[in-house]
Scaffold this active site. Structure first.
Site, PDB file in Angstrom:
ATOM      1  N   SER A 158      41.618  17.417   9.495  1.00 23.02           N
ATOM      2  CA  SER A 158      41.111  17.442   8.124  1.00 23.02           C
ATOM      3  C   SER A 158      39.978  16.435   7.998  1.00 23.02           C
ATOM      4  CB  SER A 158      42.227  17.073   7.139  1.00 23.02           C
ATOM      5  OG  SER A 158      41.723  16.925   5.821  1.00 23.02           O
ATOM      6  N   TYR A 171      49.258  12.260   2.936  1.00 19.20           N
ATOM      7  CA  TYR A 171      48.448  13.234   3.667  1.00 19.20           C
ATOM      8  C   TYR A 171      47.342  12.537   4.452  1.00 19.20           C
ATOM      9  CZ  TYR A 171      45.737  17.466   4.603  1.00 19.20           C
ATOM     10  OH  TYR A 171      45.058  18.497   5.218  1.00 19.20           O
TER      11      TYR A 171
END
Length: 335
Positions: A158, A171
């Site tokens: 990501s 996250y």
């Protein structure tokens, strides 16, 4: 055992029930790859199996045309945070098809909220799924690749593995760690002929992950613009499988955000909070809850979410362009 040809690969796709993983399964089915589909949601996987079988080239739909052992799609419900579950997945794949040529690892869960407001058990489970799940899969895949003489592991990272943003601490922490793990095993894999490890790092993508996330900010998350479709990531993953690369970054804004975070940390810290509040959180109200962190929510699983590439596209492009110009000017002034 030698790696399969591009037209006859056996590919394990984890996180295949939703978002990037589901789009990747569709793309690989179209090209005729044999698929092993895994996620926590057996119900959603059954839907993906039907979708993939409908996309497989005609002759490959028949069992005798598939890789040894049966039809070209095998479904194995799997919880990547549980090592025994991951072991069973690969055992089933090898038992059915005799080998695994590639693994695409895409599962992830998200928790929104200030760090101190996110329950410890939610934080820990996000880490367990995103980081320990990646480690569990990578460990088994690399050992199998060593035994059979080759294979390709593709990890979905990501942009948030390179930068930080408020209200997403579990996250962000997990993805930074995934990027560190990926680079480490990439270096180690240099000593193993035939084994490739790749990292694909998306920015904002229109998937159901935002609506399904745990949230303790009383608002639903959303992908910051510019937003890519899951199919765009799927194409990047297929390209990576065909032509291994250390990393592929997918997202128009990725380079700008990363440069700002690294080279202008003071400016970045001032802007990221308001930016996240306006562009990373929607106006949709949400009661505090754990979302799909501990268990799947099959009714919400699909390829795309509800945002689409169109939402705030102009705002996103203007913001990216302005940010890029600002970064260049400041760096030029420093030199």
């Amino acid at each position: 055992m030698a790696r399969g040809t591009a037209s006859s690969r056996v590919v394990v796709v984890l996180g295949a029930s939703s978002g990037i993983g589901r789009a990747t399964a569709h793309a690989l089915a179209r090209r005729g790859d044999t698929l092993v589909l895994a996620s926590r949601s057996a119900d959603a996987l059954a839907d993906v199996e039907r979708e993939c079988l409908a996309l497989v080239p005609g002759s490959r739909r028949h069992p005798h045309e598939a890789a040894a052992g049966g039809p070209p799609v095998l479904v194995v419900p799997t919880d990547v945070s549980v090592r025994d579950s991951v072991d069973r997945l690969f055992e089933r794949a090898v038992e059915r098809y005799g080998r695994v040529d590639a693994v695409v690892h895409a599962p992830a869960v998200v928790g929104y909220g200030r760090f101190e407001d996110i329950p410890a058990e939610v934080f820990d489970q996000v880490i367990a799924v995103n980081l320990l799940g990646t480690a569990n899969v990578a460990r088994v895949a690399l050992r199998l690749f060593q035994r059979q003489g080759g294979g390709h592991l593709v990890l979905v990272g990501s942009l948030l593995g390179k930068i930080a943003t408020p209200w997403m601490s579990p996250y962000v922490t997990s993805k930074w760690a995934v990027h560190g793990l990926a680079r480490t095993i990439q270096v180690e894999a240099r000593e193993t002929p035939g084994v490739d490890v790749s990292l694909v790092s998306p920015g904002g993508v229109d998937t159901p992950i935002y609506a399904q996330a745990a949230s303790y900010v009383r608002r639903e998350g959303r992908p910051p613009p510019p937003v890519d479709r899951p199919e765009t990531l799927a194409r990047a993953i297929v390209k990576t499988l065909d032509k291994p690369a250390r990393e592929r970054s997918v997202g128009l804004a990725n380079a700008t955000w990363t440069a700002g975070f690294r080279f202008l940390p003071g400016v970045y810290d001032v802007l990221v909070g308001p930016g996240m509040s306006r562009l990373g959180l929607s106006t949709t109200a949400r009661e505090p809850g754990a979302g799909n962190v501990f268990a799947p929510l099959p009714d919400g699983e699909d390829v795309t979410g509800k945002w689409g590439r169109h939402w705030l596209r102009g705002v996103g492009l203007v913001a990216v362009a302005a940010g890029a110009v600002g970064v260049r000017r400041v760096l030029a002034a420093r030199h």
